[in-house]
Design an enzyme around this catalytic site. Structure first.
Site, PDB file in Angstrom:
ATOM      1  N   ASP A  15       0.877  -1.210  -0.072  1.00  0.00           N
ATOM      2  CA  ASP A  15       0.108  -0.055  -0.076  1.00  0.00           C
ATOM      3  C   ASP A  15       0.711   1.184  -0.122  1.00  0.00           C
ATOM      4  O   ASP A  15       2.013   1.100   0.839  1.00  0.00           O
ATOM      5  CB  ASP A  15      -0.817  -0.050   1.107  1.00  0.00           C
ATOM      6  CG  ASP A  15      -2.138   1.130   1.296  1.00  0.00           C
ATOM      7  OD1 ASP A  15      -2.331   1.466   0.075  1.00  0.00           O
ATOM      8  OD2 ASP A  15      -2.508   1.256   2.394  1.00  0.00           O
TER       9      ASP A  15
ATOM     10  N   SER B 217      -7.210  -5.625  -6.163  1.00  0.00           N
ATOM     11  CA  SER B 217      -8.148  -6.257  -5.460  1.00  0.00           C
ATOM     12  C   SER B 217      -9.556  -6.374  -6.537  1.00  0.00           C
ATOM     13  O   SER B 217      -9.505  -5.357  -7.468  1.00  0.00           O
ATOM     14  CB  SER B 217      -8.441  -5.551  -4.352  1.00  0.00           C
ATOM     15  OG  SER B 217      -9.001  -4.173  -4.390  1.00  0.00           O
TER      16      SER B 217
ATOM     17  N   ASN C 105     -10.405  -2.659  -6.787  1.00  0.00           N
ATOM     18  CA  ASN C 105      -9.525  -1.765  -7.533  1.00  0.00           C
ATOM     19  C   ASN C 105     -10.122  -1.323  -8.730  1.00  0.00           C
ATOM     20  O   ASN C 105      -9.605  -0.334  -9.500  1.00  0.00           O
ATOM     21  CB  ASN C 105      -8.096  -2.078  -7.573  1.00  0.00           C
ATOM     22  CG  ASN C 105      -7.359  -2.194  -6.243  1.00  0.00           C
ATOM     23  OD1 ASN C 105      -6.473  -3.152  -5.905  1.00  0.00           O
ATOM     24  ND2 ASN C 105      -7.873  -1.299  -5.391  1.00  0.00           N
TER      25      ASN C 105
HETATM   26  C1  FPP Z   1      -1.302   0.177  -3.632  1.00  0.00           C
HETATM   27  O1  FPP Z   1      -1.101   1.726  -3.733  1.00  0.00           O
HETATM   28  C2  FPP Z   1      -0.910  -0.239  -4.967  1.00  0.00           C
HETATM   29  C3  FPP Z   1      -1.740  -1.139  -6.056  1.00  0.00           C
HETATM   30  C4  FPP Z   1      -3.110  -1.313  -5.545  1.00  0.00           C
HETATM   31  C5  FPP Z   1      -1.319  -1.239  -7.244  1.00  0.00           C
HETATM   32  C6  FPP Z   1      -0.601  -2.498  -7.599  1.00  0.00           C
HETATM   33  C7  FPP Z   1       0.744  -2.757  -7.027  1.00  0.00           C
HETATM   34  C8  FPP Z   1       1.800  -2.614  -7.906  1.00  0.00           C
HETATM   35  C9  FPP Z   1       1.930  -1.770  -9.377  1.00  0.00           C
HETATM   36  C10 FPP Z   1       3.318  -3.162  -7.453  1.00  0.00           C
HETATM   37  C11 FPP Z   1       3.516  -4.382  -7.584  1.00  0.00           C
HETATM   38  C12 FPP Z   1       3.229  -4.943  -8.959  1.00  0.00           C
HETATM   39  C13 FPP Z   1       3.434  -6.170  -9.313  1.00  0.00           C
HETATM   40  C14 FPP Z   1       2.963  -6.812 -10.774  1.00  0.00           C
HETATM   41  C15 FPP Z   1       3.793  -7.476  -8.397  1.00  0.00           C
HETATM   42  P1  FPP Z   1      -2.141   2.429  -3.640  1.00  0.00           P
HETATM   43  O2  FPP Z   1      -2.188   3.037  -5.206  1.00  0.00           O
HETATM   44  O3  FPP Z   1      -3.494   1.982  -3.357  1.00  0.00           O
HETATM   45  O4  FPP Z   1      -1.600   3.789  -2.782  1.00  0.00           O
HETATM   46  P2  FPP Z   1      -2.512   4.775  -2.045  1.00  0.00           P
HETATM   47  O5  FPP Z   1      -3.344   4.040  -0.933  1.00  0.00           O
HETATM   48  O6  FPP Z   1      -1.498   5.601  -1.251  1.00  0.00           O
HETATM   49  O7  FPP Z   1      -3.311   5.750  -2.882  1.00  0.00           O
END
Ligand code: FPP
Length: 233
Positions: A13, A58, A61
Site C-alpha cells: 500500500d 483487488s 480496485n
Molecule cells: C497500492 O498503492 C498499489 C496497488 C493496489 C497497485 C498494484 C501494485 C503494484 C503496481 C506493485 C507491484 C506489482 C506487481 C506486478 C507485483 P495505492 O495505489 O493503493 O496507494 P495509495 O493508497 O497511497 O493511493
C-alpha cells in the site's frame, strides 16, 4: 516455532501517496512499486520464505480511474514477461489467487502461461493476488461446493472440507501479513487463510520498502508467540 515464516502475505500500500508526496502522477508510484516488488521477491527468496502472496489488484480496485487500471494491468504484464528469466534461474513458481475470469483476456492468458511455465519449479512460490478479494474467494468457493454437491453429497461442511474450494487449497495459511503505508486494516486480503496470521505494519510507503524492512518484519515475527486461541504458555 520457526523463526522464518513459511508463508508471507503483503498488502503493498501507498504507491499513490508516495507519488503525491513528490508531486508526481500516481502511475509513477506504481512504477516504483513494481521495483519494490522485485526487490522483496529476491529478499524473501534469500531469506528462505517458501510462499509469498502479493496483493497486487483487488476486486475493489476496478473502481479506480480507467487509465490507472490500464496502467497497473500493463505493469503486471511487463512484470510477468520481464521477470521470467529471474524466476527460471531461481526455480521460483508463479501462481495466481483471485478470479481469473474477471481479468482482461490478455492478462489472464499471460498469467496462465507464467503459471504453466514455472509449475515444475520447487523453489519459492510467488502468488499474485490479482482481481482478488477474500469475500469473493469465499463466495466462489461456496459456489464450487454447491455445484459439486448438487448431485447430493454429504450434508456436513467442516472447516477442513471448505479449504478444498479456496483458490490454492494446497498452500499453508499465511503466518505473517505485512502491510505498508501505516494502515491498520485487512482490506479483504486472505480473509479465510489469514485467520491466525501475525500482522506487521510498516509506516513506509510500498515504493520505499526495502529488503532490510522485510528482514525486520521477519525478525519481529520470530519473537511473536502464536497461541491460535489457546492460553499463554
Ligand atoms: C497500492 O498503492 C498499489 C496497488 C493496489 C497497485 C498494484 C501494485 C503494484 C503496481 C506493485 C507491484 C506489482 C506487481 C506486478 C507485483 P495505492 O495505489 O493503493 O496507494 P495509495 O493508497 O497511497 O493511493
Amino acid at each position: 516455532m520457526s523463526a522464518i515464516p513459511a508463508h508471507v502475505g503483503i498488502i503493498m500500500d501507498g504507491n499513490g501517496r508516495w507519488a503525491r508526496q513528490r508531486g508526481q502522477l500516481r502511475t509513477q508510484g506504481h512504477l516504483e512499486g513494481l521495483k519494490a516488488a522485485k526487490r522483496i521477491v529476491k529478499a524473501a527468496s534469500e531469506a528462505g520464505v517458501s510462499y509469498l502472496t502479493l496483493y497486487t489488484f483487488s476486486t475493489e480496485n476496478w473502481k479506480r480511474a480507467a487509465d490507472e487500471v490500464a496502467f497497473i494491468m500493463a505493469l503486471v504484464k511487463q512484470y510477468l514477461r520481464g521477470e521470467l528469466d529471474f524466476y527460471r534461474e531461481n526455480r521460483i513458481r508463479i501462481r495466481h489467487a483471485g478470479d481469473a475470469g474477471g481479468l482482461p483476456a490478455d492478462i489472464a492468458k499471460e498469467l496462465r502461461e507464467a503459471c504453466e511455465d514455472t509449475c515444475g519449479f520447487t523453489g519459492m512460490q510467488v502468488i499474485l493476488a490479482l482481481n482478488y478479494g477474500g469475500r469473493d474467494e469465499i463466495i466462489r468457493g461456496i459456489r464450487k461446493l454447491l455445484a459439486e454437491r448438487a448431485g447430493g453429497g454429504p450434508g456436513e461442511i467442516r472447516e477442513a472440507d471448505f479449504r478444498r474450494y479456496l483458490d490454492n487449497p494446497d498452500l499453508p495459511d499465511p503466518d505473517l501479513i505485512i502491510r505498508t503505508a501505516g494502515e491498520m486494516r485487512t482490506s479483504n486480503f486472505l480473509l479465510w487463510e489469514g485467520a491466525y496470521a501475525e500482522y506487521w505494519v510498516s509506516e513506509k510507503f510500498w515504493p520505499d520498502f526495502t529488503g532490510d524492512d522485510f528482514k525486520a518484519a521477519l525478525a519481529q515475527f520470530g519473537k511473536r508467540e502464536r497461541r491460535y486461541g489457546g492460553a499463554n504458555s
